[in-house]
Design an enzyme around this catalytic site. Structure first.
Site, short mmCIF file in Angstrom:
data_model
loop_
_atom_site.label_atom_id
_atom_site.label_comp_id
_atom_site.label_asym_id
_atom_site.label_seq_id
_atom_site.Cartn_x
_atom_site.Cartn_y
_atom_site.Cartn_z
N MET A 1 0.83 -1.21 0.00
CA MET A 1 0.00 0.00 0.00
C MET A 1 0.86 1.26 0.00
O MET A 1 0.37 2.36 0.27
CB MET A 1 -0.95 0.00 1.20
CG MET A 1 -2.05 -1.03 1.09
SD MET A 1 -3.58 -0.55 1.91
CE MET A 1 -3.05 -0.28 3.58
N GLY A 2 2.15 1.10 -0.30
CA GLY A 2 3.01 2.26 -0.40
C GLY A 2 3.54 2.73 0.94
O GLY A 2 3.42 2.04 1.95
N ASN A 3 4.15 3.94 0.93
CA ASN A 3 4.84 4.48 2.10
C ASN A 3 5.83 3.44 2.62
O ASN A 3 5.80 3.04 3.78
CB ASN A 3 3.84 4.91 3.18
CG ASN A 3 4.48 5.78 4.25
OD1 ASN A 3 4.31 5.55 5.43
ND2 ASN A 3 5.23 6.79 3.83
N GLY B 1 11.22 -3.01 5.60
CA GLY B 1 10.49 -4.27 5.64
C GLY B 1 9.93 -4.64 4.27
O GLY B 1 10.02 -5.80 3.84
N HIS B 2 9.37 -3.66 3.56
CA HIS B 2 8.88 -3.91 2.21
C HIS B 2 10.03 -4.26 1.27
O HIS B 2 9.93 -5.16 0.44
CB HIS B 2 8.15 -2.68 1.67
CG HIS B 2 6.94 -2.28 2.45
ND1 HIS B 2 6.95 -1.24 3.33
CD2 HIS B 2 5.69 -2.80 2.48
CE1 HIS B 2 5.75 -1.11 3.87
NE2 HIS B 2 4.96 -2.04 3.37
N GLN C 1 -10.48 -2.07 2.29
CA GLN C 1 -10.04 -2.72 3.53
C GLN C 1 -9.99 -1.76 4.71
O GLN C 1 -9.58 -2.15 5.80
CB GLN C 1 -8.69 -3.40 3.34
CG GLN C 1 -7.50 -2.48 3.15
CD GLN C 1 -6.25 -3.24 2.74
OE1 GLN C 1 -6.16 -3.78 1.62
NE2 GLN C 1 -5.26 -3.30 3.63
N ARG D 1 5.43 -11.55 7.57
CA ARG D 1 4.86 -12.25 8.73
C ARG D 1 4.31 -11.29 9.78
O ARG D 1 3.56 -11.71 10.66
CB ARG D 1 5.94 -13.13 9.39
CG ARG D 1 6.38 -14.33 8.56
CD ARG D 1 7.37 -15.18 9.33
NE ARG D 1 7.87 -16.29 8.55
CZ ARG D 1 7.27 -17.48 8.46
NH1 ARG D 1 6.14 -17.70 9.11
NH2 ARG D 1 7.80 -18.44 7.74
N ASP E 1 2.06 -9.09 9.45
CA ASP E 1 0.61 -9.18 9.31
C ASP E 1 0.23 -10.67 9.26
O ASP E 1 -0.15 -11.20 8.22
CB ASP E 1 0.16 -8.46 8.04
CG ASP E 1 0.39 -6.96 8.14
OD1 ASP E 1 -0.22 -6.32 9.03
OD2 ASP E 1 1.19 -6.43 7.36
N GLN F 1 -3.29 -11.69 8.10
CA GLN F 1 -3.44 -11.42 6.68
C GLN F 1 -2.78 -12.53 5.85
O GLN F 1 -3.35 -12.99 4.86
CB GLN F 1 -2.80 -10.08 6.33
CG GLN F 1 -2.73 -9.78 4.84
CD GLN F 1 -2.12 -8.43 4.55
OE1 GLN F 1 -2.81 -7.42 4.61
NE2 GLN F 1 -0.83 -8.40 4.28
#
Length: 274
Positions: free
Chosen positions: A20-22, A26-27, A51, A140, A142, A145
């Site tokens: 979802m950006g920002n 971690g991403h 969501q 992990r 989330d 999710q």
């Protein structure tokens, strides 16, 4: 799709990281994880309206597309997909076909954020159809999710291998999250109590304390630290309540500090002691 199809004609394996950006480290670690299992990596940036609940932070969710694109390129991503809401939901969010994953969506986050996981499953299914990857990486952090996506992929026979990336933490233990920037200067050091509480929950279960006692103590410790606690629980990997037998467990916390709602978890094993 044209770019991905060309890669596949060359026999290349395509990895995918939906976001979802920002974006933060971690991403970027998920991009690197996907790269280990694929020849080309696609990432998406889309703040998904379906969501977010009516009182949640969709409008103020931080959007940093230029920085996101630069960071993804540095991490090794070859293709960035940034759809508009109209491209993702041609009939509008209210007119969209919605996904619903039963069971695992109805507890913990699902109970506190009704409809949230329907929106997650809906957008991820659409992204999978749009990108058509061979591999997709999720974090992990989330945990629930990831469980929802695993269920959907198996049930709908998506031909996609799921990868689970480890939670990246700041030096003081706080799990990296786009929402951390909402914390005030006074709240930021206090937020580390979540990770310390997860470690204490693991220790309590490992030393044989009753699960209900461990959970109650965790909730009390967080409340004493200024948190409004949604849950602090120990569950089996499928998020059901575990019995007394040894095996894998996960401690999960969701709590609000000021205006900021934080989630974290810690996976561990209860060893056999016979």
């Amino acid at each position: 799709r044209a770019r991905v199809a060309a890669w596949k004609r060359e026999g290349l394996r395509v990895g995918f990281v939906p976001t979802m950006g920002n974006l933060h480290a971690g991403h970027h670690s998920l991009v690197k994880l996907a790269r280990e299992h694929a020849d080309k990596v696609v990432a998406s940036v889309f703040v998904n309206p379906t969501q977010f609940g009516p009182n949640e932070d969709f409008a103020r969710y931080p959007r940093t597309p230029e920085a996101d694109a630069a960071g993804l390129a540095d991490a090794g991503c070859e293709l960035l997909w940034m759809p508009t809401v109209d491209a993702m939901y041609p009939y509008g969010a209210n007119g969209a076909v919605h996904m619903r994953v039963p069971g695992v969506t109805e507890v913990l986050e699902g109970a506190h954020r009704p409809g949230h996981f329907d929106g997650v499953a809906t957008v991820v299914a659409r992204l999978f159809h749009q990108v058509q990857p061979d591999v997709a990486a999720f974090g992990r952090k989330d945990y629930q999710q990831l469980a929802v996506i695993r269920y959907m992929v198996r049930d709908l026979a998506f031909p996609i291998e799921l990868l689970a990336g480890e939670t990246l933490r700041e030096p003081d233990g706080l799990a990296m999250s786009s929402r951390n920037q909402y914390l005030s200067a006074e709240e930021r050091p206090r937020a580390t109590l979540i990770h310390r509480t997860l470690l204490a929950m693991r220790e309590g279960v490992a030393t044989g304390r009753p699960r209900a006692e461990v959970e109650a103590q965790a909730g009390a410790d967080l409340a004493a630290g200024g948190f409004e606690v949604d849950y602090a629980v120990v569950r089996a990997p499928d998020l059901s309540e575990p019995g007394d037998a040894p095996g894998p467990r996960v401690a999960l916390i969701a709590a609000r500090l000021g205006r900021t709602r934080l989630i974290d978890n810690l996976e561990f094993d209860v060893p056999f002691t016979g």
